[in-house]
Design a protein around this motif. Structure first.
Motif, PDB file in Angstrom:
ATOM      1  N   PRO A  45       0.834  -1.207   0.000  1.00  7.35           N
ATOM      2  CA  PRO A  45       0.000   0.000   0.000  1.00  7.35           C
ATOM      3  C   PRO A  45       0.862   1.249   0.000  1.00  7.35           C
ATOM      4  CG  PRO A  45       0.067  -0.960   2.185  1.00  7.35           C
ATOM      5  CD  PRO A  45       0.779  -1.931   1.275  1.00  7.35           C
ATOM      6  N   ARG A  46       0.276   2.327  -0.441  1.00  7.45           N
ATOM      7  CA  ARG A  46       1.029   3.580  -0.463  1.00  7.45           C
ATOM      8  C   ARG A  46       1.280   4.046   0.970  1.00  7.45           C
ATOM      9  NH1 ARG A  46      -4.196   5.291  -0.775  1.00  7.45           N
ATOM     10  NH2 ARG A  46      -4.710   7.281   0.231  1.00  7.45           N
ATOM     11  N   PRO A  47       2.402   4.710   1.215  1.00  8.74           N
ATOM     12  CA  PRO A  47       2.718   5.186   2.567  1.00  8.74           C
ATOM     13  C   PRO A  47       1.619   6.108   3.092  1.00  8.74           C
ATOM     14  CG  PRO A  47       4.643   5.337   1.137  1.00  8.74           C
ATOM     15  CD  PRO A  47       3.489   4.996   0.253  1.00  8.74           C
ATOM     16  N   GLY A  48       1.302   5.947   4.371  1.00 14.38           N
ATOM     17  CA  GLY A  48       0.303   6.804   4.993  1.00 14.38           C
ATOM     18  C   GLY A  48      -1.134   6.389   4.777  1.00 14.38           C
ATOM     19  N   SER A  49      -1.342   5.236   4.098  1.00 17.29           N
ATOM     20  CA  SER A  49      -2.716   4.817   3.798  1.00 17.29           C
ATOM     21  C   SER A  49      -3.297   3.897   4.868  1.00 17.29           C
ATOM     22  CB  SER A  49      -2.765   4.111   2.445  1.00 17.29           C
ATOM     23  OG  SER A  49      -1.957   2.935   2.450  1.00 17.29           O
ATOM     24  N   GLY A  50      -2.493   3.557   5.848  1.00 20.56           N
ATOM     25  CA  GLY A  50      -2.965   2.658   6.886  1.00 20.56           C
ATOM     26  C   GLY A  50      -3.785   3.375   7.945  1.00 20.56           C
ATOM     27  N   PRO A  51      -4.276   2.630   8.910  1.00 18.84           N
ATOM     28  CA  PRO A  51      -5.085   3.229   9.977  1.00 18.84           C
ATOM     29  C   PRO A  51      -4.257   4.120  10.890  1.00 18.84           C
ATOM     30  CG  PRO A  51      -4.643   0.922  10.445  1.00 18.84           C
ATOM     31  CD  PRO A  51      -4.134   1.169   9.059  1.00 18.84           C
ATOM     32  N   TRP A 104      -5.473  -8.766  -1.847  1.00 24.40           N
ATOM     33  CA  TRP A 104      -4.879  -9.625  -0.819  1.00 24.40           C
ATOM     34  C   TRP A 104      -5.220  -9.168   0.590  1.00 24.40           C
ATOM     35  CZ3 TRP A 104      -2.717 -14.256  -1.680  1.00 24.40           C
ATOM     36  CH2 TRP A 104      -2.368 -14.565  -3.006  1.00 24.40           C
ATOM     37  N   ASN A 105      -5.506  -7.894   0.750  1.00 29.49           N
ATOM     38  CA  ASN A 105      -5.857  -7.361   2.068  1.00 29.49           C
ATOM     39  C   ASN A 105      -7.119  -6.526   1.967  1.00 29.49           C
ATOM     40  OD1 ASN A 105      -2.666  -7.599   2.154  1.00 29.49           O
ATOM     41  ND2 ASN A 105      -3.396  -7.666   4.272  1.00 29.49           N
ATOM     42  N   ALA A 106      -7.920  -6.568   3.016  1.00 30.52           N
ATOM     43  CA  ALA A 106      -9.159  -5.807   3.027  1.00 30.52           C
ATOM     44  C   ALA A 106      -8.880  -4.317   3.105  1.00 30.52           C
ATOM     45  CB  ALA A 106     -10.013  -6.230   4.220  1.00 30.52           C
ATOM     46  N   PRO A 107      -9.585  -3.520   2.308  1.00 33.77           N
ATOM     47  CA  PRO A 107      -9.470  -2.074   2.470  1.00 33.77           C
ATOM     48  C   PRO A 107     -10.196  -1.636   3.736  1.00 33.77           C
ATOM     49  CG  PRO A 107     -11.111  -2.592   0.803  1.00 33.77           C
ATOM     50  CD  PRO A 107     -10.485  -3.902   1.205  1.00 33.77           C
ATOM     51  N   LEU A 108      -9.702  -0.593   4.351  1.00 40.68           N
ATOM     52  CA  LEU A 108     -10.298  -0.138   5.603  1.00 40.68           C
ATOM     53  C   LEU A 108     -11.694   0.430   5.424  1.00 40.68           C
ATOM     54  CD1 LEU A 108      -7.191   1.605   7.201  1.00 40.68           C
ATOM     55  CD2 LEU A 108      -8.277  -0.504   7.980  1.00 40.68           C
ATOM     56  N   ASP A 109     -12.014   0.872   4.203  1.00 39.71           N
ATOM     57  CA  ASP A 109     -13.299   1.525   3.988  1.00 39.71           C
ATOM     58  C   ASP A 109     -14.346   0.622   3.337  1.00 39.71           C
ATOM     59  OD1 ASP A 109     -12.150   1.305   1.498  1.00 39.71           O
ATOM     60  OD2 ASP A 109     -12.388   3.420   0.938  1.00 39.71           O
ATOM     61  N   ARG A 152       4.705 -16.292  -1.247  1.00 37.33           N
ATOM     62  CA  ARG A 152       5.174 -14.942  -0.947  1.00 37.33           C
ATOM     63  C   ARG A 152       4.023 -13.961  -0.805  1.00 37.33           C
ATOM     64  NH1 ARG A 152       9.832 -11.850  -1.600  1.00 37.33           N
ATOM     65  NH2 ARG A 152       9.494  -9.670  -2.209  1.00 37.33           N
ATOM     66  N   ASP A 153       3.037 -14.024  -1.713  1.00 37.41           N
ATOM     67  CA  ASP A 153       1.925 -13.078  -1.663  1.00 37.41           C
ATOM     68  C   ASP A 153       1.130 -13.235  -0.367  1.00 37.41           C
ATOM     69  OD1 ASP A 153       2.352 -11.859  -4.233  1.00 37.41           O
ATOM     70  OD2 ASP A 153       1.535 -13.676  -5.144  1.00 37.41           O
ATOM     71  N   SER A 154       0.853 -14.476   0.010  1.00 38.55           N
ATOM     72  CA  SER A 154       0.113 -14.719   1.244  1.00 38.55           C
ATOM     73  C   SER A 154       0.893 -14.225   2.454  1.00 38.55           C
ATOM     74  CB  SER A 154      -0.189 -16.205   1.387  1.00 38.55           C
ATOM     75  OG  SER A 154      -1.049 -16.654   0.365  1.00 38.55           O
ATOM     76  N   SER A 155       2.182 -14.496   2.463  1.00 41.26           N
ATOM     77  CA  SER A 155       3.006 -14.059   3.593  1.00 41.26           C
ATOM     78  C   SER A 155       3.021 -12.539   3.712  1.00 41.26           C
ATOM     79  CB  SER A 155       4.437 -14.578   3.434  1.00 41.26           C
ATOM     80  OG  SER A 155       4.472 -15.992   3.507  1.00 41.26           O
ATOM     81  N   GLN A 156       3.115 -11.858   2.573  1.00 41.71           N
ATOM     82  CA  GLN A 156       3.117 -10.397   2.604  1.00 41.71           C
ATOM     83  C   GLN A 156       1.773  -9.851   3.068  1.00 41.71           C
ATOM     84  OE1 GLN A 156       4.559  -9.910  -1.530  1.00 41.71           O
ATOM     85  NE2 GLN A 156       6.314  -8.818  -0.670  1.00 41.71           N
ATOM     86  N   ALA A 157       0.693 -10.519   2.666  1.00 40.97           N
ATOM     87  CA  ALA A 157      -0.635 -10.089   3.109  1.00 40.97           C
ATOM     88  C   ALA A 157      -0.780 -10.233   4.617  1.00 40.97           C
ATOM     89  CB  ALA A 157      -1.719 -10.884   2.384  1.00 40.97           C
ATOM     90  N   LEU A 158      -0.301 -11.347   5.155  1.00 39.94           N
ATOM     91  CA  LEU A 158      -0.365 -11.557   6.593  1.00 39.94           C
ATOM     92  C   LEU A 158       0.557 -10.597   7.343  1.00 39.94           C
ATOM     93  CD1 LEU A 158      -0.488 -15.447   6.635  1.00 39.94           C
ATOM     94  CD2 LEU A 158      -2.272 -13.923   7.497  1.00 39.94           C
ATOM     95  N   ASP A 159       1.712 -10.311   6.767  1.00 33.80           N
ATOM     96  CA  ASP A 159       2.631  -9.364   7.395  1.00 33.80           C
ATOM     97  C   ASP A 159       2.001  -7.972   7.475  1.00 33.80           C
ATOM     98  OD1 ASP A 159       4.565 -11.284   7.775  1.00 33.80           O
ATOM     99  OD2 ASP A 159       5.775 -10.692   6.038  1.00 33.80           O
ATOM    100  N   LEU A 160       1.311  -7.559   6.399  1.00 34.90           N
ATOM    101  CA  LEU A 160       0.668  -6.250   6.415  1.00 34.90           C
ATOM    102  C   LEU A 160      -0.420  -6.204   7.490  1.00 34.90           C
ATOM    103  CD1 LEU A 160       0.202  -3.424   5.248  1.00 34.90           C
ATOM    104  CD2 LEU A 160      -1.402  -4.462   3.610  1.00 34.90           C
ATOM    105  N   ALA A 161      -1.233  -7.261   7.541  1.00 34.84           N
ATOM    106  CA  ALA A 161      -2.278  -7.313   8.568  1.00 34.84           C
ATOM    107  C   ALA A 161      -1.666  -7.227   9.964  1.00 34.84           C
ATOM    108  CB  ALA A 161      -3.102  -8.589   8.418  1.00 34.84           C
TER     109      ALA A 161
END
Length: 370
Positions: A45-51, A104-109, A152-161
């Motif tokens: 995700p782009r920087p600053g887009s997280g919660p 791969w990851n749910a959007p916050l909105d 790799r994709d799954s691992s990155q998705a879990l890491d982001l979460a």
């Protein structure tokens, strides 16, 4: 709870069951993978887009939120008196609520995912919310399909979460006064992240921890707990320990869990084995315990017309059986969403709503008396 809100819970549980909620343990097959695994590669995700967890709006449950779903109370529940003498705070991580394969990851909105997460906090974290302040973060959870592949994709998705969970915990922990007890809890994907969180913060918070409820995800006493610096909950009056259970009816077939979990490695590289799988009976509060239905003070059961939910005591017994929790008795009709293998994963909290509440209060009182 209004009729519409309760019916939404039923709808979501239906979706989870139809999709095969335990596909997180690689249950399913090629058809399910083609339908549910996100297309394309994981994109950071782009920087600053997280919660921003300094804002109450990025929490589902928070002391400053009005209409906090963790404060919901089922009919038939009368809180015991007196309450714990000291304020308790609970950090709760909700399970997977994003079922679409478009990312791969749910959007916050995402409105549907947000609402579903609120409903899970309402039906699960409310067992703690009757006596504790609950903090439950919104987070960019790994999509359901991310659990169908090991790559790799799954691992990155879990890491982001997990990075969101860790950021939320870093906001939560300093707000709790020194010496005030805390409870940690999760379910399913939430418990997976909780294991990782405890592996990082367990030694730091051990003296403040009432208990950690790692529900709906297997935990190895030999391979996982040493990294947390925590012990399993052997006794009902023990604090600073870990509980875990996975609910199955009779005859149960947990092979999907075992096939995907046994042989994997914990944080220190030790292999996980069935004989080391932790099972703490939520009715007795003891490791490897057994209880008759009469000892269960309340299963969360929907009304016939699905417009409300209340507690029914004395219906569901349970015993730990080779690492899993086998349920028995006159199991009420809590919904048609039992998964293959007689797996009651969806109902891990509902089956024992009042026992979990009583267990957490009892451990809080034990912590205060240390």
């Amino acid at each position: 709870m209004c009729a519409r809100r309760f019916l939404v819970i039923v709808t979501i549980l239906t979706l989870l069951a139809v999709a095969g909620a335990f596909a997180m343990f690689q249950f399913g097959g090629e058809l399910l993978k083609r339908q549910m695994v996100p297309q394309g590669q994981f994109e950071s995700p782009r920087p600053g887009s997280g919660p921003d967890y300094a804002l109450p709006d990025d929490w589902i449950a928070h002391p400053e939120l009005s209409g906090d779903p963790s404060q919901w109370r089922p009919s038939g529940f009368s809180p015991p008196d007196p309450a714990p003498e000291q304020r308790v705070s609970a950090f709760f991580i909700h399970p997977t609520t994003y079922l679409r394969p478009d990312r791969w990851n749910a959007p916050l909105d995402d409105p549907q995912s947000r609402r579903t997460a609120e409903l899970f906090v309402q039906s699960q974290a409310s067992t703690f919310g009757q006596f504790a302040q609950v903090w439950a973060p919104r987070y960019r959870q790994a999509a359901y399909g991310a659990f169908l592949l090991d790559g790799r994709d799954s691992s990155q998705a879990l890491d982001l979460a997990y990075s969101d969970i860790e950021a939320a915990f870093e906001e939560f922990l300093p707000t709790i006064p020194d010496g005030q007890p805390i409870i940690l809890a999760g379910h399913s994907q939430g418990s997976l992240h909780l294991i990782r969180l405890l592996s990082s913060y367990g030694p730091e918070i051990r003296d403040r921890l009432v208990a950690a409820y790692v529900v709906g995800w297997p935990v190895s006493v030999a391979a996982d707990l040493p990294a947390m610096g925590l012990a399993p909950c052997e006794r009902a009056d023990q604090s600073g320990c870990v509980l875990s259970w996975q609910s199955f009816g009779e005859p149960g077939n947990p092979s999907i869990v075992l096939d995907a979990w046994v042989g994997t490695r914990g944080p220190f590289g030790l292999e996980r084995a069935r004989e080391h799988m932790l099972c703490v009976n939520p009715i007795t509060g003891t490791r490897g315990g057994a209880a008759l239905p009469q000892a269960n003070r309340g299963t969360l059961v929907p009304s016939t017309d699905m417009t409300s939910a209340g507690l029914e005591p004395g219906r569901v017994g349970a015993r730990c059986d080779n690492g899993f929790l086998t349920i028995g008795g006159e199991i009420p009709d809590i919904g048609p969403f039992v998964l293959p293998g007689n797996n009651y994963h969806v109902y891990d909290y509902a089956l024992f709503w009042r026992p979990v509440h009583d267990d957490a209060r009892r451990r809080t009182e034990a912590w205060l008396k240390r």
